[in-house]
Design an enzyme around this catalytic site. Structure first.
Site, PDB file in Angstrom:
ATOM      1  N   ARG A   1       0.847  -1.237   0.321  1.00  0.00           N
ATOM      2  CA  ARG A   1       0.042   0.070   0.094  1.00  0.00           C
ATOM      3  C   ARG A   1       0.738   1.324  -0.210  1.00  0.00           C
ATOM      4  O   ARG A   1       1.938   1.146   0.698  1.00  0.00           O
ATOM      5  CB  ARG A   1      -0.981   0.107   1.414  1.00  0.00           C
ATOM      6  CG  ARG A   1      -1.913  -0.973   1.018  1.00  0.00           C
ATOM      7  CD  ARG A   1      -3.260  -0.611   0.150  1.00  0.00           C
ATOM      8  NE  ARG A   1      -4.291  -1.429   0.168  1.00  0.00           N
ATOM      9  CZ  ARG A   1      -4.420  -2.647  -0.472  1.00  0.00           C
ATOM     10  NH1 ARG A   1      -3.741  -2.885  -1.504  1.00  0.00           N
ATOM     11  NH2 ARG A   1      -5.662  -3.264  -0.509  1.00  0.00           N
TER      12      ARG A   1
ATOM     13  N   HIS B   1      -1.173  -0.172  -9.855  1.00  0.00           N
ATOM     14  CA  HIS B   1      -1.569  -1.206  -9.038  1.00  0.00           C
ATOM     15  C   HIS B   1      -2.018  -2.520  -9.963  1.00  0.00           C
ATOM     16  O   HIS B   1      -3.137  -2.757  -9.856  1.00  0.00           O
ATOM     17  CB  HIS B   1      -2.940  -0.500  -8.233  1.00  0.00           C
ATOM     18  CG  HIS B   1      -3.305  -1.091  -7.346  1.00  0.00           C
ATOM     19  ND1 HIS B   1      -3.671  -0.732  -6.002  1.00  0.00           N
ATOM     20  CD2 HIS B   1      -3.327  -2.529  -6.742  1.00  0.00           C
ATOM     21  CE1 HIS B   1      -3.840  -1.614  -5.023  1.00  0.00           C
ATOM     22  NE2 HIS B   1      -3.540  -2.738  -5.531  1.00  0.00           N
TER      23      HIS B   1
HETATM   24  C1  OXD Z   1      -5.587  -6.111  -2.921  1.00  0.00           C
HETATM   25  C2  OXD Z   1      -5.503  -5.197  -3.807  1.00  0.00           C
HETATM   26  O1  OXD Z   1      -5.908  -5.913  -1.619  1.00  0.00           O
HETATM   27  O2  OXD Z   1      -5.510  -5.687  -5.202  1.00  0.00           O
HETATM   28  O3  OXD Z   1      -6.030  -7.470  -3.088  1.00  0.00           O
HETATM   29  O4  OXD Z   1      -4.886  -4.110  -3.639  1.00  0.00           O
END
Ligand code: OXD
Length: 330
Positions: A245, A293
């Site tokens: 994250r 992402h």
């Molecule tokens: C997850 C994401 O938490 O895709 O799976 O970020």
């Protein structure tokens, strides 16, 4: 059994509804109306939504599945007992202001994401060892110059977080010939991997890490973990790979470390704000490689099988797999 699906991406929402309905033919699986409203382009004609379904009270909705539910979602389903998150990370859900205190939150465990995450990290490591960032810069100046690749065993990899995904990444990188260490919140014994923990372990772990991979969940403990102090503890010329994250990293400290030439480069898949705003300095930094992402997208079919198996456990009164400890944050 009533299952409501919510997802900001209308196609994904529909995919989830169809996958769950196929696996659980006796259940009533429907789209939340917010997902439906956003998804006018999708063909929802045969998929009931909570608004369209008549004669069923809100209280009958038993569990929900999805990603980033809208602000009023939980207020609209007071009978909900369980939320199955369509991802491995539940930080956004735990921060939802309407999340009922007693609601069970369940995350995906692997569900096909492990091999994809391992692919991404292995690729990133080969990018580093092969010197591809340098060749990209040389290409901009039409410069033809070969360099020795870095031997894999010289690139000590340190993984923060050895959960279901972290461990798969660690094993893959070991098989590929990299030396791998781990750092975990609590002491762990894992065969063939040195695992450090605690404040002292943290600094030792960082000082031995040439490529730092973040794979820990976002919790109050891990937020801003990679700050100026942590970056300074890495050896000169180290790399950062963040697939966890964005909030784990202090952006300004990362940029300062890159600009000072301490950190060699960063490969970033996750950001504090997504999509990464166009004005963010990461976009234009010559030693930052950005992916949007994509390191381990949710595999809907496999994930829906995992959710359906858990719904079976719920019905039989058995323990759920992937149940989140809300106090711990994952
Ligand atoms: C997850 C994401 O938490 O895709 O799976 O970020």
């Amino acid at each position: 059994m009533n299952i409501v699906v919510t997802h900001p991406d209308p196609q994904e929402a529909l995919h989830w509804v169809q996958a769950l309905q196929t696996l659980l033919p006796a259940a009533h699986v429907r789209l939340d109306r917010e997902s439906d409203r956003e998804g006018q382009a999708a063909d929802h004609s045969r998929v009931p939504t909570a608004d369209r379904t008549q004669g069923e009270s809100k209280a009958q909705v038993f569990c929900a599945a999805g990603w980033k539910p809208p602000a009023d979602f939980f207020a609209r389903y007071p009978g909900l007992t369980t939320f199955f998150c369509a991802g491995a990370g539940v930080d956004h859900l735990l921060q939802h202001p309407g999340l009922p205190p007693g609601l069970a939150v369940v995350r995906l465990e692997d569900a096909g994401m492990g091999p994809l995450m391992a692919d991404y990290c292995e690729h990133a490591l080969l990018h580093i060892s092969g010197g591809f960032a340098r060749y990209r810069q040389q290409q901009e100046r039409a410069r033809w110059q070969a360099h020795e690749p870095l031997p894999r065993e010289a690139l000590d990899v340190g993984i923060v977080g050895l959960g279901v995904l972290g461990l798969q990444v660690a094993r893959r990188l070991q098989r590929a010939g990299f030396r791998v260490r781990g750092y975990t919140r609590t002491p762990r014994q894992i065969e063939g991997i040195e695992v450090l923990h605690g404040a002292q372990g943290w600094l030792r772990f960082l000082s031995q890490t040439r490529v730092l991979i973040l794979l820990a969940p976002r919790t109050p403990e891990t937020e801003n973990l990679i700050d100026a102090t942590a970056l300074a503890a890495l050896p000169q010329g180290a790399w950062l790979i963040n697939v966890a994250r964005g909030a784990l990293v202090v952006d300004a400290d990362l940029l300062a470390s890159l600009d000072a030439g301490h950190l060699n480069g960063a490969i970033l898949d996750v950001f504090r704000e997504e999509p990464l705003p166009a004005h963010h300095a990461f976009w234009h930094h010559p030693r930052v490689l950005i992916t949007p992402h994509v390191s381990a997208p949710t595999q809907v079919e496999i994930s829906a099988r995992q959710v359906a198996a858990n719904i079976g456990r719920l019905i039989r009164g058995e323990a759920l797999q992937g149940l989140v400890d809300r106090g711990r944050g994952y």
